[in-house]
Write a protein that holds these residues in place. Sequence first.
Motif, mmCIF file in Angstrom:
data_model
loop_
_atom_site.group_PDB
_atom_site.id
_atom_site.type_symbol
_atom_site.label_atom_id
_atom_site.label_comp_id
_atom_site.label_asym_id
_atom_site.label_seq_id
_atom_site.Cartn_x
_atom_site.Cartn_y
_atom_site.Cartn_z
ATOM 1 N N GLU A 398 0.861 -1.184 0.000
ATOM 2 C CA GLU A 398 0.000 0.000 0.000
ATOM 3 C C GLU A 398 0.899 1.235 0.000
ATOM 4 O OE1 GLU A 398 -4.006 1.764 2.210
ATOM 5 O OE2 GLU A 398 -2.821 0.205 3.199
ATOM 6 N N ASP A 463 -2.766 -1.781 -2.867
ATOM 7 C CA ASP A 463 -3.959 -1.346 -2.141
ATOM 8 C C ASP A 463 -3.937 0.169 -1.908
ATOM 9 O OD1 ASP A 463 -6.402 -1.680 -0.867
ATOM 10 O OD2 ASP A 463 -5.697 -3.304 0.418
ATOM 11 N N HIS A 464 -5.074 0.699 -1.458
ATOM 12 C CA HIS A 464 -5.262 2.144 -1.241
ATOM 13 C C HIS A 464 -6.492 2.275 -0.356
ATOM 14 C CE1 HIS A 464 -6.853 6.176 -2.211
ATOM 15 N NE2 HIS A 464 -5.673 6.496 -2.681
ATOM 16 N N ASN A 465 -6.278 2.404 0.975
ATOM 17 C CA ASN A 465 -7.343 2.129 1.923
ATOM 18 C C ASN A 465 -7.968 3.340 2.594
ATOM 19 O OD1 ASN A 465 -8.001 -0.694 2.047
ATOM 20 N ND2 ASN A 465 -5.921 -1.063 2.751
ATOM 21 N N SER A 506 -8.504 -1.024 -3.816
ATOM 22 C CA SER A 506 -8.659 0.211 -3.057
ATOM 23 C C SER A 506 -9.804 0.019 -2.069
ATOM 24 C CB SER A 506 -8.940 1.385 -3.999
ATOM 25 O OG SER A 506 -8.963 2.605 -3.301
#
Length: 727
Positions: A398, A463-465, A506
């Motif tokens: 991430e 990822d991009h949370n 995401s």
Amino acid sequence: MSTAQRDADVPVTRPTTDLLHLRADEVSVVVDLAGGALPRVLHWGADLGDLDASVLADLRFASRPLPIGFPVDGEVAAAVLPEQSAGHLGTPGLTGSRDGRDFSTAFTLVGHRVDRTADGTQRLVVEAADDAAGLALELVLELTAQGLVRQRGTLTNAADDPYALDGLLLTLPVPAAATELLDFTGRWARERSPQRTAFTHGTRLRDNRRGRTGYDTAFVLVAGTPSFGHRSGQVWGVHTAWSGNHRTLAERSHYHAGLLGGGELLSPGEVRLAPGESYTSPWVYGSWGVGLDALAGRFHRWLRARPQHPRTPRPVTLNTWEAVYFQHDLARLTELADAAAAIGAERYVLDDGWFGSRRDDTRGLGDWYVSADVWPDGLHPLVDHVTGLGLQFGLWVEPEMVNPDSDLARAHPDWILRVPSRLPRPARHQQVLDLAHPEAYAHILERLDALLTEYAIGYLKWDHNRDLVDAGHAGVAGVHGQTLAVYRLLDELRARHPGVEIESCSSGGGRVDLEILERTDRIWGSDCIDALERQQIQRWTNLLVPLELIGAHVGSGTAHSTGRRHALSFRAGTALFGHLGIEWDLREADDAQRAELAAWVAAYKDLRGLLHTGTSVHADVADPSHHVHGVVAPDGSDALFAVVATATSDALPTGRLTFPGLDPDARYHVRPQPPGDVVEGLGSHWLSLPWWTPDGVRLTGRVLAEVGLQVPVLFPEHLVLVRATRA
């Protein structure tokens, strides 16, 4: 004397050198460049055939309205970049100023050219200028070989003082016959939920300020004729291809039939053009078709024609997240890899928890060094074990985020995207790393490059949370710069490691758009792998994205995001229609479950050549409790359908359902497809449909589409598979 009388006394001429007719794949786009103004699209939709210059001139002439009712004298035609100076009082195409000056533009045409690229795309490039405002504009309108229209604009500051750009929006016209709108909303674990509204006068404006594409983005904004469906009704749809803040709109007034448009959504002061500087807008895509399947098919064919589109078989992927979460242990993870290999998995992805102090989601994010506490010998023992089993190894990252409780944040608090006076409110215990900061960008690039160089990693789950809140860079709004920096980072990593595939994740499906797909190899459809929810999520994601690019996993018996329990056949049969994976602690599965899962994995491997190259189809089923969707081979020789019961039906027995998309004149051998041939429903243990045998029936494609077949009576949240091959 009235305006209409004055205009009637003016001699009419019909020049043709300023009319362009672009045609591809049953689509026509007619562009009017007359009068030195910005281009107007006279027609976007069904192919008009081979029109000579005189017919094109008469088309334009016949399209001229009575000059009455407009905001200004004479007629008003909205350009692809609408301008108030031309009399358009809807949403302007360009907004900005020089400290309040040059707030309204009146561009004049400088020149244009039409090119044809090697892939068959027809490209119109228009150069325009507003000398008084000190602005130059380049507009690009393309018609691809697949019949997609796409546009973008580049604005250049040609004056000696800065120009603050507030927005650049591009549009396409739709006719008055388009009376309904379809767009999407959503939330975490329930992305791309459809919503229909009437297309009335006014503006339906879908602004996204999440700093990423978003769960609740408009996604594809569709205007269509009354009651349009997957197989019927003319539909026109637009997609704004941008992974940051953006807007998409549908607009109609008493003096124009309708516009669909999109562009980047800029914050005040976010883009300030110095003399000579330029801004290029995102691509805005348009697709037309008869029925939503035809609209989607253009997107799918265009994506598949790109040189970077994945062409190797999409590997069965085991992801460790729902199997172990943060509980990383070499013995446990190697045992999981053994179980994955035994059922036929081809890729193994180690998810969150392998780095720094990351034992939960409150700390360590941003410290992209393998944890010496958890992995004293590095990741080599696990990587070697996985690759020794013949599986590709993948890794979760991430890169755009950071926990305040991390070595990186403590060492470089100035690398956080923020306004000067405060930190943004945390989300998931994290902040956003400012990748437009050169040193932050260089650090993340070095860390990812080092990992990909040291280990045999073939896949990154990127990822991009969190959403971007108060996202400032150097004191001004920073989402635009952050989005471009992420694109640069992905592009550079792909250049250095061309064999590595990247997934756009995401918080599930929060970053799904055509621009992120220019530099990634699949998207994660949703963090929810509940098969019932996934039926809708995957159905509507497929409106833009072909199945091979949609990550779809088989979870454990109880869905972690909803608590629902589903039969393995429903879970696996749902994931089959995507890039299939597994997110389940297989060590806990019994022998019967492993054998059944292995059968579904083997079926996926046998069928993925069809599923990942064919045409996605969806029947328009009147019964809301049932859905029929499938994939038909490009030559119409083969097809696989799923009959899905999401609830109980008012009818008993269920009755006939249709199977669309086949060659109407060809005869097909239709039969149940193992392992989805097992019926779980009322009477299924002592009754069966007469035709539900391996021998099946032989019917024409027209009969299957118009009359259909009696289908089994299924329990809710169950499905069966039907195969149709040309006899």
